[in-house]
Motif scaffolding. Structure first.
Motif, PDB file in Angstrom:
ATOM      1  N   ILE A  56       0.844  -1.187   0.000  1.00 49.99           N
ATOM      2  CA  ILE A  56       0.000   0.000   0.000  1.00 49.99           C
ATOM      3  C   ILE A  56       0.882   1.240   0.000  1.00 49.99           C
ATOM      4  O   ILE A  56       1.885   1.307   0.718  1.00 49.99           O
ATOM      5  N   GLY A  57       0.473   2.213  -0.809  1.00 49.92           N
ATOM      6  CA  GLY A  57       1.188   3.476  -0.871  1.00 49.92           C
ATOM      7  C   GLY A  57       1.575   3.838  -2.291  1.00 49.92           C
ATOM      8  O   GLY A  57       1.778   2.967  -3.128  1.00 49.92           O
ATOM      9  N   CYS A  58       1.680   5.147  -2.557  1.00 49.09           N
ATOM     10  CA  CYS A  58       2.000   5.595  -3.908  1.00 49.09           C
ATOM     11  C   CYS A  58       2.380   7.070  -3.855  1.00 49.09           C
ATOM     12  O   CYS A  58       2.393   7.692  -2.800  1.00 49.09           O
ATOM     13  N   THR A  59       2.674   7.638  -5.029  1.00 53.90           N
ATOM     14  CA  THR A  59       2.995   9.050  -5.164  1.00 53.90           C
ATOM     15  C   THR A  59       2.194   9.613  -6.329  1.00 53.90           C
ATOM     16  O   THR A  59       2.095   8.974  -7.375  1.00 53.90           O
ATOM     17  N   LYS A  60       1.633  10.787  -6.173  1.00 55.71           N
ATOM     18  CA  LYS A  60       0.870  11.404  -7.245  1.00 55.71           C
ATOM     19  C   LYS A  60       1.799  11.787  -8.404  1.00 55.71           C
ATOM     20  O   LYS A  60       2.858  12.374  -8.184  1.00 55.71           O
ATOM     21  N   VAL A  61       1.352  11.448  -9.619  1.00 54.69           N
ATOM     22  CA  VAL A  61       2.204  11.690 -10.785  1.00 54.69           C
ATOM     23  C   VAL A  61       1.495  12.435 -11.909  1.00 54.69           C
ATOM     24  O   VAL A  61       2.100  12.692 -12.948  1.00 54.69           O
ATOM     25  N   GLY A  62       0.221  12.789 -11.749  1.00 57.78           N
ATOM     26  CA  GLY A  62      -0.477  13.461 -12.825  1.00 57.78           C
ATOM     27  C   GLY A  62      -1.802  14.022 -12.366  1.00 57.78           C
ATOM     28  O   GLY A  62      -2.222  13.827 -11.216  1.00 57.78           O
ATOM     29  N   PRO A  63      -2.514  14.715 -13.264  1.00 55.74           N
ATOM     30  CA  PRO A  63      -3.780  15.358 -12.878  1.00 55.74           C
ATOM     31  C   PRO A  63      -4.855  14.378 -12.443  1.00 55.74           C
ATOM     32  O   PRO A  63      -5.737  14.737 -11.663  1.00 55.74           O
ATOM     33  N   GLY A  64      -4.812  13.138 -12.924  1.00 58.82           N
ATOM     34  CA  GLY A  64      -5.780  12.149 -12.483  1.00 58.82           C
ATOM     35  C   GLY A  64      -5.621  11.775 -11.029  1.00 58.82           C
ATOM     36  O   GLY A  64      -6.538  11.207 -10.414  1.00 58.82           O
ATOM     37  N   CYS A  65      -4.457  12.088 -10.444  1.00 49.96           N
ATOM     38  CA  CYS A  65      -4.161  11.749  -9.051  1.00 49.96           C
ATOM     39  C   CYS A  65      -4.602  12.840  -8.069  1.00 49.96           C
ATOM     40  O   CYS A  65      -4.478  12.646  -6.852  1.00 49.96           O
ATOM     41  N   ASP A  66      -5.074  13.963  -8.583  1.00 46.60           N
ATOM     42  CA  ASP A  66      -5.320  15.122  -7.712  1.00 46.60           C
ATOM     43  C   ASP A  66      -6.216  14.787  -6.531  1.00 46.60           C
ATOM     44  O   ASP A  66      -5.981  15.261  -5.413  1.00 46.60           O
ATOM     45  N   HIS A  67      -7.260  13.996  -6.771  1.00 46.82           N
ATOM     46  CA  HIS A  67      -8.191  13.627  -5.702  1.00 46.82           C
ATOM     47  C   HIS A  67      -8.116  12.129  -5.462  1.00 46.82           C
ATOM     48  O   HIS A  67      -9.118  11.426  -5.519  1.00 46.82           O
ATOM     49  N   CYS A  68      -6.940  11.649  -5.164  1.00 48.95           N
ATOM     50  CA  CYS A  68      -6.673  10.211  -5.059  1.00 48.95           C
ATOM     51  C   CYS A  68      -7.587   9.553  -4.012  1.00 48.95           C
ATOM     52  O   CYS A  68      -7.514   9.856  -2.822  1.00 48.95           O
ATOM     53  N   TYR A  69      -8.436   8.636  -4.472  1.00 43.48           N
ATOM     54  CA  TYR A  69      -9.352   7.960  -3.554  1.00 43.48           C
ATOM     55  C   TYR A  69      -8.589   7.049  -2.596  1.00 43.48           C
ATOM     56  O   TYR A  69      -8.989   6.867  -1.445  1.00 43.48           O
ATOM     57  N   ALA A  70      -7.497   6.443  -3.071  1.00 42.89           N
ATOM     58  CA  ALA A  70      -6.747   5.504  -2.239  1.00 42.89           C
ATOM     59  C   ALA A  70      -6.099   6.222  -1.056  1.00 42.89           C
ATOM     60  O   ALA A  70      -6.141   5.745   0.078  1.00 42.89           O
ATOM     61  N   GLU A  71      -5.507   7.378  -1.322  1.00 39.87           N
ATOM     62  CA  GLU A  71      -4.887   8.136  -0.238  1.00 39.87           C
ATOM     63  C   GLU A  71      -5.941   8.618   0.748  1.00 39.87           C
ATOM     64  O   GLU A  71      -5.734   8.573   1.968  1.00 39.87           O
ATOM     65  N   ARG A  81       1.856   6.506   4.021  1.00 38.91           N
ATOM     66  CA  ARG A  81       2.443   5.675   2.973  1.00 38.91           C
ATOM     67  C   ARG A  81       2.408   6.372   1.614  1.00 38.91           C
ATOM     68  O   ARG A  81       2.677   5.770   0.593  1.00 38.91           O
ATOM     69  N   TRP A  82       2.093   7.659   1.627  1.00 35.09           N
ATOM     70  CA  TRP A  82       1.828   8.365   0.382  1.00 35.09           C
ATOM     71  C   TRP A  82       2.813   9.508   0.184  1.00 35.09           C
ATOM     72  O   TRP A  82       3.066  10.290   1.075  1.00 35.09           O
ATOM     73  N   GLY A  83       3.384   9.573  -1.008  1.00 38.70           N
ATOM     74  CA  GLY A  83       4.340  10.619  -1.328  1.00 38.70           C
ATOM     75  C   GLY A  83       5.716  10.059  -1.630  1.00 38.70           C
ATOM     76  O   GLY A  83       6.026   8.895  -1.336  1.00 38.70           O
ATOM     77  N   ALA A  84       6.544  10.899  -2.217  1.00 39.11           N
ATOM     78  CA  ALA A  84       7.867  10.459  -2.665  1.00 39.11           C
ATOM     79  C   ALA A  84       8.764  10.030  -1.518  1.00 39.11           C
ATOM     80  O   ALA A  84       9.669   9.204  -1.703  1.00 39.11           O
ATOM     81  N   HIS A  85       8.554  10.571  -0.337  1.00 42.10           N
ATOM     82  CA  HIS A  85       9.435  10.274   0.793  1.00 42.10           C
ATOM     83  C   HIS A  85       8.792   9.332   1.812  1.00 42.10           C
ATOM     84  O   HIS A  85       9.328   9.152   2.917  1.00 42.10           O
ATOM     85  N   ALA A  86       7.687   8.710   1.447  1.00 40.74           N
ATOM     86  CA  ALA A  86       6.990   7.801   2.355  1.00 40.74           C
ATOM     87  C   ALA A  86       7.209   6.363   1.934  1.00 40.74           C
ATOM     88  O   ALA A  86       7.158   6.033   0.741  1.00 40.74           O
ATOM     89  N   ALA A  87       7.449   5.496   2.915  1.00 42.46           N
ATOM     90  CA  ALA A  87       7.694   4.079   2.629  1.00 42.46           C
ATOM     91  C   ALA A  87       6.385   3.347   2.379  1.00 42.46           C
ATOM     92  O   ALA A  87       5.396   3.552   3.083  1.00 42.46           O
ATOM     93  N   ARG A  88       6.367   2.493   1.369  1.00 44.19           N
ATOM     94  CA  ARG A  88       5.229   1.615   1.132  1.00 44.19           C
ATOM     95  C   ARG A  88       5.258   0.480   2.167  1.00 44.19           C
ATOM     96  O   ARG A  88       6.325   0.120   2.669  1.00 44.19           O
ATOM     97  N   THR A  89       4.104  -0.077   2.483  1.00 37.36           N
ATOM     98  CA  THR A  89       4.047  -1.167   3.455  1.00 37.36           C
ATOM     99  C   THR A  89       3.413  -2.393   2.820  1.00 37.36           C
ATOM    100  O   THR A  89       2.406  -2.296   2.116  1.00 37.36           O
ATOM    101  N   ARG A  90       3.989  -3.543   3.082  1.00 38.58           N
ATOM    102  CA  ARG A  90       3.476  -4.796   2.542  1.00 38.58           C
ATOM    103  C   ARG A  90       2.238  -5.227   3.323  1.00 38.58           C
ATOM    104  O   ARG A  90       2.158  -5.044   4.544  1.00 38.58           O
TER     105      ARG A  90
END
Length: 319
Positions: A18-33, A46-55
């Motif tokens: 779980i976790g990701c980083t926004k990369v485009g306009p479709g991510c603006d209102h990310c439901y997962a985050e 778990r969200w953002g360039a400096h956040a660790a993803r978790t298994r």
């Protein structure tokens, strides 16, 4: 349609991490985050360039094995969306190679499941695919998210460069009119790609050194949730027409928060003006003119009917 998922185009969802980083306009209102923020199970995000993803848990990793047994017993193929709360082709440093190795083993061990691997990072596909991929695995569908023409022009050639049993687009949230005619069908045209004649005498195009075919499936949907952006019905109709003309499966997932038409009852009303611009709130005199009115009804009430019918096509399952 979904047995263990609320997503209309799949039976199950599986998240290896779980976790990701926004990369485009479709991510603006990310439901997962947003979903994760409501019930975060650990202190760190778990969200953002400096956040660790978790298994996810070992119990969660065992679920696809049970789904595979159930599909085999029923004599059916079941689709698995991987991953709704992450990106399989995310190259974040916190995702160790062992996690990916475990995922590829799990996919290979479940031949009765069709794994739909959807990414916003199609440029990473080639270097993350497993050894032995060759022309693709029969139970893996590769897809990428495209929300506007710029993303289509940039990312679809990257997706088509990777061999796969099925290639698909998720155009959700659809944020503008998109022309896919270069890339749909069995013989797509890609500007600038070199051509050659195959063993059967057909002219084919090469991109990234590999022989390609076109898209097999286009999934379209509007945005839901707070701050949702509306989707013009003509954008959807155009994509449905393009797919129908090319013999490509078309799946309409939802209108999202905004539905076409005027429904009254004090619900927010907006419109696309003559220039195709979104106007909110709508001016009273415009409601009587030939403009595309949209009413904010919420996902459930807006529904998923397009011009009086649903569109649930899948490759090999045409309406």
């Amino acid at each position: 349609m979904a047995e263990n998922s609320n997503i209309e185009w799949t039976h199950h969802t599986f998240n290896p991490w779980i976790g990701c980083t926004k990369v485009g306009p479709g991510c603006d209102h990310c439901y997962a985050e947003s979903w994760d923020a409501r019930g975060l199970q650990q202190r760190e995000t778990r969200w953002g360039a400096h956040a660790a993803r978790t298994r996810t848990s070992a119990a969660n990793w065992r679920k696809p094995l049970a789904w595979d047994r159930a599909a085999a017993a029923a004599g059916e193929r079941h689709r698995v969306f991987c991953a709704s709360l992450a990106d399989v082709f995310d190259n974040h440093a916190s995702i160790p190679p062992e996690w990916r190795d475990d995922l590829w083993w799990l996919i290979a061990a479940t031949p009765n499941l069709d794994w739909m691997l959807l990414t916003k990072r199609p440029g990473n596909i080639d270097r993350i695919l497993p050894h032995g991929w060759s022309g693709g695995w029969p139970n893996v569908w590769l897809g990428c998210t495209v929300v506007n023409q710029a993303e289509a022009d940039r990312d679809i050639p990257k997706l088509l460069a990777a061999p796969a049993a099925v290639r698909f687009l998720s155009m959700e949230p659809l944020l503008g009119s998109v022309d896919l005619r270069h890339w749909i069908g069995s013989q797509p045209y890609l500007p600038g790609a070199s051509t050659h004649v195959d063993a059967n005498g057909y002219e084919r195009q090469d991109i990234g050194g590999g022989i390609i075919d076109g898209l097999d499936l286009v999934i379209v949907g509007g945005e839901s949730g707070p701050g949702a952006r509306p989707m013009h019905p003509d954008w959807v109709r155009s994509l449905q027409d393009q797919c129908q003309a090319a013999g490509v499966a078309f799946h309409f997932k939802q209108w999202g928060e905004w539905a076409p038409g005027f429904f009254g009852n004090g619900q927010p009303l907006g419109c696309f003006n003559d220039a195709g611009e979104w106007v909110l709130p709508v001016q009273r005199e415009w409601a009587m003119q030939d403009r595309q009115l949209m009413t904010r009804r919420g996902k459930a009430r807006a529904g998923r009917m397009l011009d009086g019918r649903s569109w649930d096509e899948m490759p090999g399952l045409r309406s």
